[in-house]
Motif scaffolding. Structure first.
Motif, PDB file in Angstrom:
ATOM      1  N   GLN A 121       0.841  -1.189   0.000  1.00  0.00           N
ATOM      2  CA  GLN A 121       0.000   0.000   0.000  1.00  0.00           C
ATOM      3  C   GLN A 121       0.880   1.244   0.000  1.00  0.00           C
ATOM      4  O   GLN A 121       1.799   1.373   0.810  1.00  0.00           O
ATOM      5  CB  GLN A 121      -0.889   0.000   1.247  1.00  0.00           C
ATOM      6  N   ASP A 152      -8.738  12.640  -2.826  1.00  0.00           N
ATOM      7  CA  ASP A 152      -8.871  11.518  -3.759  1.00  0.00           C
ATOM      8  C   ASP A 152      -7.871  11.585  -4.914  1.00  0.00           C
ATOM      9  O   ASP A 152      -7.328  10.552  -5.329  1.00  0.00           O
ATOM     10  CB  ASP A 152     -10.285  11.475  -4.324  1.00  0.00           C
ATOM     11  N   HIS A 153      -7.640  12.773  -5.458  1.00  0.00           N
ATOM     12  CA  HIS A 153      -6.701  12.862  -6.572  1.00  0.00           C
ATOM     13  C   HIS A 153      -5.301  12.420  -6.154  1.00  0.00           C
ATOM     14  O   HIS A 153      -4.586  11.779  -6.938  1.00  0.00           O
ATOM     15  CB  HIS A 153      -6.660  14.291  -7.113  1.00  0.00           C
ATOM     16  N   LYS A 192      -4.569  10.342  -3.500  1.00  0.00           N
ATOM     17  CA  LYS A 192      -4.587   8.921  -3.145  1.00  0.00           C
ATOM     18  C   LYS A 192      -4.642   8.025  -4.377  1.00  0.00           C
ATOM     19  O   LYS A 192      -4.041   6.941  -4.401  1.00  0.00           O
ATOM     20  CB  LYS A 192      -5.805   8.630  -2.260  1.00  0.00           C
ATOM     21  N   ASN A 193      -5.362   8.475  -5.402  1.00  0.00           N
ATOM     22  CA  ASN A 193      -5.572   7.651  -6.590  1.00  0.00           C
ATOM     23  C   ASN A 193      -4.646   8.007  -7.748  1.00  0.00           C
ATOM     24  O   ASN A 193      -4.757   7.432  -8.831  1.00  0.00           O
ATOM     25  CB  ASN A 193      -7.032   7.774  -7.053  1.00  0.00           C
ATOM     26  N   GLN A 194      -3.746   8.988  -7.536  1.00  0.00           N
ATOM     27  CA  GLN A 194      -2.848   9.470  -8.589  1.00  0.00           C
ATOM     28  C   GLN A 194      -3.642   9.889  -9.834  1.00  0.00           C
ATOM     29  O   GLN A 194      -3.333   9.505 -10.966  1.00  0.00           O
ATOM     30  CB  GLN A 194      -1.793   8.416  -8.959  1.00  0.00           C
ATOM     31  N   THR A 195      -4.660  10.711  -9.595  1.00  0.00           N
ATOM     32  CA  THR A 195      -5.513  11.215 -10.658  1.00  0.00           C
ATOM     33  C   THR A 195      -5.043  12.597 -11.099  1.00  0.00           C
ATOM     34  O   THR A 195      -4.921  13.505 -10.271  1.00  0.00           O
ATOM     35  CB  THR A 195      -6.978  11.330 -10.183  1.00  0.00           C
TER      36      THR A 195
END
Length: 356
Positions: free
Chosen positions: A3, A45-46, A48-51
């Motif tokens: 993780q 979120d961006h 954490k998710n590599q967005t």
């Protein structure tokens, strides 16, 4: 694959109650609650998710890399900073051009980074221009020296949403660090701001006070009791390696930096740093004088930064990242206010002495 460890908002911690924390957030989003909730969700979120969104969630526009103080724990007084950074105030035409592009696309704007933002002669105009062009949250960090009632009224009427004031300790401790500012003068400014807001029923700008932990740790109760009644939030920062003195550093396993998915950082000279912790312009990824925010955000240099961080211990390939506080391990110490404890996440093997 293990993780990934992607720390969000690491390095600044609240001394406040959950109730005051929730109220702080409510006030900030009071005039755009649904959009505010989405903006805060994207911030997490961006990363954490590599967005990679079309535009960053936040743009830092450093109105000034110049400061009128010389605090002992600040990198701006170092020889390396003076050697690598052309300290100046931001050209206002460039500022407006950037806002013209990002207005309505980037929800949040921070008008500070390394220097003192309020020394910019068009600070109030900058706030007003950003708000009039669709920026929902405009904030700044300041030492508070210019926050007279008259100046505060101007920035409030211009529409600023959030002001963070650095206040390192109480009385003599504060005056030693923030020379030549006077503690009682700053306290009077905060009381005047509180009264101004109350008299007009204003929720914003929210006022946050923060200080470095070594200046607070001997009397956190006194610090909290002084500022909680007259501000919206009281917070602190463990002392980081501002002066690049640390040699024996412990790092997190599987660290991935959040910042390349959250924010774009534009210096007063227009040079774009890969993150907010490259204080000396060591790894420049663009130039706002000749490029758009969109071009830089999606450009080859920024993409290479993202790719580096996705490699196992990829951050070790960057001299900037190796000295950054984000990948550093912390140890949980504890502070106490009003009988409740809060975590003090000091960095391991980091001496908590101001100026060291």
């Amino acid at each position: 694959m293990n993780q990934r460890h992607v720390p969000i908002n690491k390095g600044n911690y609240s001394m406040d109650t959950p109730e005051r924390e929730a109220e702080f957030q409510r006030k900030l989003g009071s005039d755009w609650p649904e959009g505010y909730a989405q903006y805060r969700k994207d911030w997490v979120d961006h990363a954490k998710n590599q967005t990679v969104a079309d535009y960053p969630t936040l743009v830092d526009l450093e109105l000034s890399s110049v400061c009128n103080l010389r605090c002992p724990m600040c990198y701006t007084i170092s020889e390396d900073f003076r050697k690598h950074v052309d300290a100046k105030i931001m050209d206002f035409d460039m500022f407006k051009r950037i806002i013209d592009e990002i207005g309505g696309k980037v929800p949040a704007l921070r008008l500070s980074l390394r220097g003192e933002s309020t020394v910019h002669p068009k600070f109030v105009e900058a706030v007003r221009y950003a708000k009039e062009h669709g920026i929902k949250e405009v904030s700044t960090l300041t030492h508070g020296g210019r926050l007279t009632p008259e100046f505060f009224q101007k920035v409030q009427e211009a529409g600023i949403d959030w002001i963070t004031i650095s206040i390192d300790g109480l009385k003599e401790t504060y005056e030693h660090i923030r020379k030549p500012l006077k503690f009682d003068d700053l306290l009077d400014k905060l009381k005047a701001i509180k009264k101004y807001k109350e008299d007009r029923g204003l929720l914003k700008p929210v006022i946050k006070v923060q200080g470095i932990w070594p200046a607070i740790q001997e009397n956190p109760q006194g610090y909290y009791d002084t500022f909680a009644p007259i501000t919206d939030q009281v917070a602190f920062n463990p002392l980081i390696d501002y002066l690049s003195n640390d040699k024996d550093i412990e790092y997190l396993e599987d660290f991935t930096c959040p910042q390349q998915y959250q924010r774009l950082v534009i210096g007063a000279d227009g040079l774009v740093m890969k993150c907010s912790n490259d204080e000396e312009n060591r790894e420049v990824i663009g130039d706002a004088k000749t490029q758009t925010v969109h071009e830089i955000w999606h450009g080859e240099k920024m993409q290479k930064v993202r790719e580096m961080h996705l490699q196992p211990r990829g951050f070790m390939n960057s001299a900037v990242c190796r000295k950054c506080y984000l990948p550093r391990k912390t140890q949980d110490d504890a502070g106490e206010v009003n009988g409740r404890t809060f975590a003090v996440r000091n960095y391991t093997r980091r001496i908590q002495l101001i100026g060291k």
